[in-house]
Structures are given as C-alpha cells and as structure tokens.
Write a protein that holds these residues in place. Structure first.
Motif, PDB file in Angstrom:
ATOM      1  N   UNK A  74       0.838  -1.205   0.000  1.00 35.24           N
ATOM      2  CA  UNK A  74       0.000   0.000   0.000  1.00 35.24           C
ATOM      3  C   UNK A  74       0.866   1.245   0.000  1.00 35.24           C
ATOM      4  N   UNK A  75       0.432   2.273  -0.764  1.00 33.48           N
ATOM      5  CA  UNK A  75       1.186   3.522  -0.917  1.00 33.48           C
ATOM      6  C   UNK A  75       0.419   4.648  -0.243  1.00 33.48           C
ATOM      7  N   UNK A  76       1.080   5.530   0.558  1.00 34.36           N
ATOM      8  CA  UNK A  76       0.393   6.665   1.181  1.00 34.36           C
ATOM      9  C   UNK A  76      -0.244   7.578   0.143  1.00 34.36           C
ATOM     10  N   UNK A  77      -1.419   8.107   0.491  1.00 32.89           N
ATOM     11  CA  UNK A  77      -2.135   8.974  -0.435  1.00 32.89           C
ATOM     12  C   UNK A  77      -1.655  10.411  -0.361  1.00 32.89           C
ATOM     13  N   UNK A  78      -1.044  10.794   0.759  1.00 33.83           N
ATOM     14  CA  UNK A  78      -0.577  12.166   0.915  1.00 33.83           C
ATOM     15  C   UNK A  78       0.942  12.150   1.030  1.00 33.83           C
ATOM     16  N   UNK A  79       1.640  12.773   0.095  1.00 36.84           N
ATOM     17  CA  UNK A  79       3.112  12.817   0.157  1.00 36.84           C
ATOM     18  C   UNK A  79       3.566  13.508   1.439  1.00 36.84           C
ATOM     19  N   UNK A  80       4.573  12.944   2.072  1.00 35.37           N
ATOM     20  CA  UNK A  80       5.127  13.526   3.285  1.00 35.37           C
ATOM     21  C   UNK A  80       4.486  13.024   4.556  1.00 35.37           C
ATOM     22  N   UNK A  81       3.330  12.356   4.463  1.00 37.92           N
ATOM     23  CA  UNK A  81       2.686  11.818   5.657  1.00 37.92           C
ATOM     24  C   UNK A  81       3.243  10.436   5.952  1.00 37.92           C
ATOM     25  N   UNK A  82       3.168   9.986   7.207  1.00 41.32           N
ATOM     26  CA  UNK A  82       3.692   8.655   7.546  1.00 41.32           C
ATOM     27  C   UNK A  82       3.032   7.551   6.731  1.00 41.32           C
ATOM     28  N   UNK A  83       1.761   7.625   6.494  1.00 38.79           N
ATOM     29  CA  UNK A  83       1.091   6.650   5.637  1.00 38.79           C
ATOM     30  C   UNK A  83      -0.007   7.329   4.845  1.00 38.79           C
ATOM     31  N   UNK A  84      -1.116   7.616   5.476  1.00 41.95           N
ATOM     32  CA  UNK A  84      -2.226   8.276   4.802  1.00 41.95           C
ATOM     33  C   UNK A  84      -3.024   9.032   5.841  1.00 41.95           C
ATOM     34  N   UNK A  85      -3.413  10.254   5.551  1.00 39.39           N
ATOM     35  CA  UNK A  85      -4.163  11.074   6.488  1.00 39.39           C
ATOM     36  C   UNK A  85      -5.642  11.008   6.142  1.00 39.39           C
ATOM     37  N   UNK A  86      -6.457  10.569   7.100  1.00 39.77           N
ATOM     38  CA  UNK A  86      -7.896  10.440   6.881  1.00 39.77           C
ATOM     39  C   UNK A  86      -8.598  11.714   7.327  1.00 39.77           C
ATOM     40  N   UNK A  87      -9.641  12.116   6.620  1.00 37.88           N
ATOM     41  CA  UNK A  87     -10.425  13.273   7.078  1.00 37.88           C
ATOM     42  C   UNK A  87     -11.162  12.944   8.376  1.00 37.88           C
ATOM     43  N   UNK A  88     -11.420  13.949   9.186  1.00 34.72           N
ATOM     44  CA  UNK A  88     -12.062  13.714  10.482  1.00 34.72           C
ATOM     45  C   UNK A  88     -13.584  13.802  10.343  1.00 34.72           C
ATOM     46  N   UNK A  89     -14.273  13.078  11.243  1.00 35.14           N
ATOM     47  CA  UNK A  89     -15.733  13.095  11.309  1.00 35.14           C
ATOM     48  C   UNK A  89     -16.114  13.352  12.761  1.00 35.14           C
ATOM     49  N   UNK A  90     -16.542  14.555  13.133  1.00 39.86           N
ATOM     50  CA  UNK A  90     -16.962  14.814  14.516  1.00 39.86           C
ATOM     51  C   UNK A  90     -18.334  14.206  14.799  1.00 39.86           C
ATOM     52  N   UNK A  91     -18.451  13.496  15.919  1.00 43.47           N
ATOM     53  CA  UNK A  91     -19.697  12.847  16.316  1.00 43.47           C
ATOM     54  C   UNK A  91     -20.126  13.414  17.672  1.00 43.47           C
ATOM     55  N   UNK A  92     -21.358  13.935  17.739  1.00 46.36           N
ATOM     56  CA  UNK A  92     -21.888  14.495  18.979  1.00 46.36           C
ATOM     57  C   UNK A  92     -22.602  13.388  19.757  1.00 46.36           C
ATOM     58  N   UNK A  93     -22.202  13.174  21.012  1.00 43.51           N
ATOM     59  CA  UNK A  93     -22.812  12.140  21.843  1.00 43.51           C
ATOM     60  C   UNK A  93     -24.049  12.694  22.550  1.00 43.51           C
ATOM     61  N   UNK A  94     -24.771  11.803  23.257  1.00 45.74           N
ATOM     62  CA  UNK A  94     -25.999  12.194  23.942  1.00 45.74           C
ATOM     63  C   UNK A  94     -25.760  13.230  25.031  1.00 45.74           C
ATOM     64  N   UNK A  95     -24.589  13.149  25.694  1.00 46.69           N
ATOM     65  CA  UNK A  95     -24.299  14.083  26.776  1.00 46.69           C
ATOM     66  C   UNK A  95     -23.729  15.405  26.283  1.00 46.69           C
ATOM     67  N   UNK A  96     -23.648  15.587  24.964  1.00 44.99           N
ATOM     68  CA  UNK A  96     -23.155  16.834  24.404  1.00 44.99           C
ATOM     69  C   UNK A  96     -21.678  16.844  24.074  1.00 44.99           C
ATOM     70  N   UNK A  97     -20.925  15.837  24.532  1.00 44.19           N
ATOM     71  CA  UNK A  97     -19.498  15.780  24.207  1.00 44.19           C
ATOM     72  C   UNK A  97     -19.291  15.360  22.749  1.00 44.19           C
ATOM     73  N   UNK A  98     -18.118  15.650  22.243  1.00 42.73           N
ATOM     74  CA  UNK A  98     -17.809  15.389  20.831  1.00 42.73           C
ATOM     75  C   UNK A  98     -16.661  14.396  20.736  1.00 42.73           C
ATOM     76  N   UNK A  99     -16.835  13.415  19.900  1.00 40.45           N
ATOM     77  CA  UNK A  99     -15.789  12.432  19.605  1.00 40.45           C
ATOM     78  C   UNK A  99     -15.259  12.703  18.201  1.00 40.45           C
ATOM     79  N   UNK A 100     -13.949  12.799  18.078  1.00 39.54           N
ATOM     80  CA  UNK A 100     -13.320  12.992  16.772  1.00 39.54           C
ATOM     81  C   UNK A 100     -12.957  11.626  16.203  1.00 39.54           C
TER      82      UNK A 100
END
Length: 394
Positions: free
Chosen positions: A181-207
């Motif tokens: 497998x080849x990294x998709x972003x040059x210079x990154x250790x492998x591949x950088x994935x976009x983040x998806x913020x998820x809001x939980x029931x108590x209002x906290x956010x998981x990245x």
C-alpha cells in the motif's frame, strides 16, 4: 412377609446374621432381638467414648456450667449467657446500641459475631420496638444486599476513576496492512484520513477518522465473530435483576503498537495527528475489542457483552453480586475503566441493545416504535400500496 423384609433391610451384618440363625423366627421376635442388639451396641459405643475408666457420662444435653436464667434475662451464678463472662447478662459490655424509634429511645444490647447471615432481633429488642406484627407480611434483607453492593463498588473504586483506562495485558494491538500500500498524501507517515466529529448524547464530541478511504481499504479485516443479539438474549433466561456497565471510551483503552500508529493518521485544520490508541472508525476495531473483552471475562457465567455493551444478571441476588464482584475485580486488575454515572446496578428493568429487558421477557422500546405506531391509516389506494412497500422494507 414383614419378617423377611425386616431381616433383609437391616444394615448391620452382625444383627442380620443373628436373626438368620434364630429358629422359628417371627416378626415380633425379630423386632425384639434387633432392637435389643442395636441398643446394646449404642450403649457400648457411648461407654467407650466416655473414657478408659468405664464410667459412662451422657454427652447429650450436657451443661458444663450450672446456672439458670430468671425471667429478667440475668443469671443467678453471675455467668453471662451472652458472652460467657463472669457478670450478669444485663451488664454485658459486648456491645450496647442506642435505638431510636418514633422519638422514643432505649439502650439495648447488640451482639456481633463474625459470620455471614441475616440480622436477628432478640426479645429485648422486640419488646422495645413494639411493632404491629399482624401488618407485617414479609421481611426482605434489602439493606444487607445494598451494603454488599456498596462493599463491592468500594473495593473496586479504582475501576470508576474519571480517567482513560489502559489494558495492562502487556501486549499492544496491531493493525495489519498490505505492505504494497502507498500513502495517499506525500510527506505523511502513511495516509491522512479526514475527520468526522460525532456528537454524543451528553453533548461531548468524539473525533473519528473517515478511514474508509485510507487504512480500511488496504488493511486485513479482523474477522473475530461478534455475537448476534438474538443469541445473547437467549442466555438471559432466569435472570431476576440486571446490571449494565458502560466503558469509558471503550476502544481507546487499548494501545496501538508503534508500527500501527502511522496507519491511523488524521488530517485536521491544525495539521496531521496520529492516534496512540485504537480509534473509532477502523474496520478491525470491533473485532479487536471483542476478543480483548472476551479474554478478560472468560469463565464468568451470566455475563453478556457485545463489543462495549456489557450486561450482568443472575438467577439469585447473591449469584448476581458474586458475578459483579468478579467482573469488577478483573477490570481492576487489567486496567479497564468504567463510567459510573452511566452504569446501572441491580435494576429490575434495563434497556440493552435497543430492547427493554426484565424477568418477564424482552420488549421493544416505546421510543423505537413510536414512529411506526403513529403512521396514519391509509385512505387512498396509492397510500396503501406505498405502506405495503415500506412494510416489505422493514
């Protein structure tokens, strides 16, 4: 004949041989001989057990110290019948407890013994309490059970610390990726994935990371079997009460090895970051966590878990408490942390994996079927056909 059944049923070989050797044996004679020989044998054993001098001392109902109790509960000779000390029972200093009921107080003796069992009230306590016994139908030891639960939670309070746990098995998990497998972003250790913020029931956010475009596309999926919900429910038979445990950031209590950290790099507006622990979003995370948790609670009955959803039950309250204590002690030893404010202990009814569970059965949660129940009845043909099509999808 009764005579024959008596002779055959005697366990003592000596008595049985004596009866078989008796000529013209009748039932009455057999009974008389057997009773006499059995009594003689018992008396001989008692004499031998009393000592070598041959003096027979009867052991049953033997009183070592001669004293008598009067109606007040005191002893005439000064020997306390509560603790055996050389004082009156009313003056026994074993323990005296101040009892208060409906603004009336009395000082009553309390005897503490080192053993398990229910608390007992003596006549002196009952005379002071003056309860209306005809209105009392049953007494349930809920206080003892509650205290046992508090003792178990207190002994394992480390499990409920407000911190991120770390599995201490000495082995970090690994994500297996295709070496080509080849990294998709040059210079990154492998591949950088976009983040998806998820809001939980108590209002906290998981990245979370959207790893479907990076590591999930080239990694080897951990196919460890996740139990089906139907199979878990089938093992709940006989449960009376239920305890539901909530893990604090479940997946991230497992550390990644150094080589796997580069595969879970995320791309944010502040640059590239990588996880040191097993993150949400990786396809193999559920299988890895299920295997880890199964190894932790292996051999404990009445424990159900599907990834990070844990349920404990038992056919009796004592069995339930023993199972809970064992699970918490293993979590403490391994390093797993729970979120106490989201845990439910010894409840008669809980919601687990989308269904309401109690000792009578399993039922759907009202909020889950509310939309279906509120569907208006169709009035036209096209609405009827649409409803039938939607029902087929369900």
């Amino acid at each position: 004949m009764l005579r024959d059944r008596l002779v055959v049923g005697i366990k003592s070989d000596r008595i049985q041989r004596r009866l078989l050797a008796e000529p013209n044996l009748t039932f009455e004679k057999a009974l008389e001989i057997a009773t006499a020989m059995e009594t003689a044998e018992k008396n001989a054993q008692d004499i031998q057990a009393s000592g070598t001098n041959g003096t027979f001392q009867k052991q049953i109902n033997k009183v070592s110290k001669s004293y008598t109790r009067n109606n007040s509960g005191n002893s005439k000779q000064g020997d306390c019948y509560r603790c055996g000390g050389n004082h009156l029972a009313a003056e026994c200093r074993t323990c005296k407890r101040q009892c208060q009921l409906q603004k009336e107080s009395a000082k009553l003796p309390l005897l503490i013994v080192k053993r398990k069992g229910p608390n007992l009230l003596g006549r002196d306590w009952l005379n002071k309490l003056q309860l209306d016994w005809k209105d009392i139908f049953s007494v349930v030891g809920s206080d003892n059970q509650s205290s046992n639960l508090e003792c178990d939670l207190g002994a394992n309070k480390e499990v409920f610390k407000d911190e991120l746990g770390t599995v201490k098995e000495g082995m970090k998990t690994k994500i297996y990726v295709d070496e080509s497998a080849v990294p998709k972003y040059p210079g990154s250790p492998f591949a950088a994935a976009p983040i998806v913020p998820v809001v939980k029931e108590n209002g906290s956010i998981i990245i979370c990371g959207d790893y479907k475009v990076t590591v999930n596309a080239v990694s080897k999926l951990d196919n460890y079997p996740i139990p089906k919900t139907e199979d878990l429910y089938a093992t709940l038979g006989g449960g009376q009460e239920y305890t539901k445990l909530d893990l604090n950031q479940a997946y991230q209590q497992i550390e990644l090895d150094e080589d796997s950290k580069r595969y879970v790099t995320i791309n944010t507006h502040k640059g590239l970051f990588r996880y040191n622990r097993l993150p949400y979003g990786v396809a193999s995370s559920p299988g890895i966590f299920q295997r880890t948790l199964e190894n932790v609670v292996q051999g404990i009955a009445n424990v159900l878990f599907r990834v990070d959803d844990i349920l404990i039950t038992g056919k009796t309250r004592e069995e339930h408490l023993n199972t809970l204590s064992e699970v918490l002690s293993r979590f403490k030893r391994i390093g797993i942390r729970l979120k106490k404010q989201k845990c439910v202990f010894m409840a008669e009814e809980v919601v687990y994996l989308g269904f309401k569970i109690n000792k009578h059965g399993i039922y759907p949660v009202e909020s889950k079927v509310e939309a279906i129940n509120k569907i208006p009845s169709p009035t036209k043909r096209d609405r009827t056909e649409s409803l039938s099509w939607n029902a087929e999808l369900l």
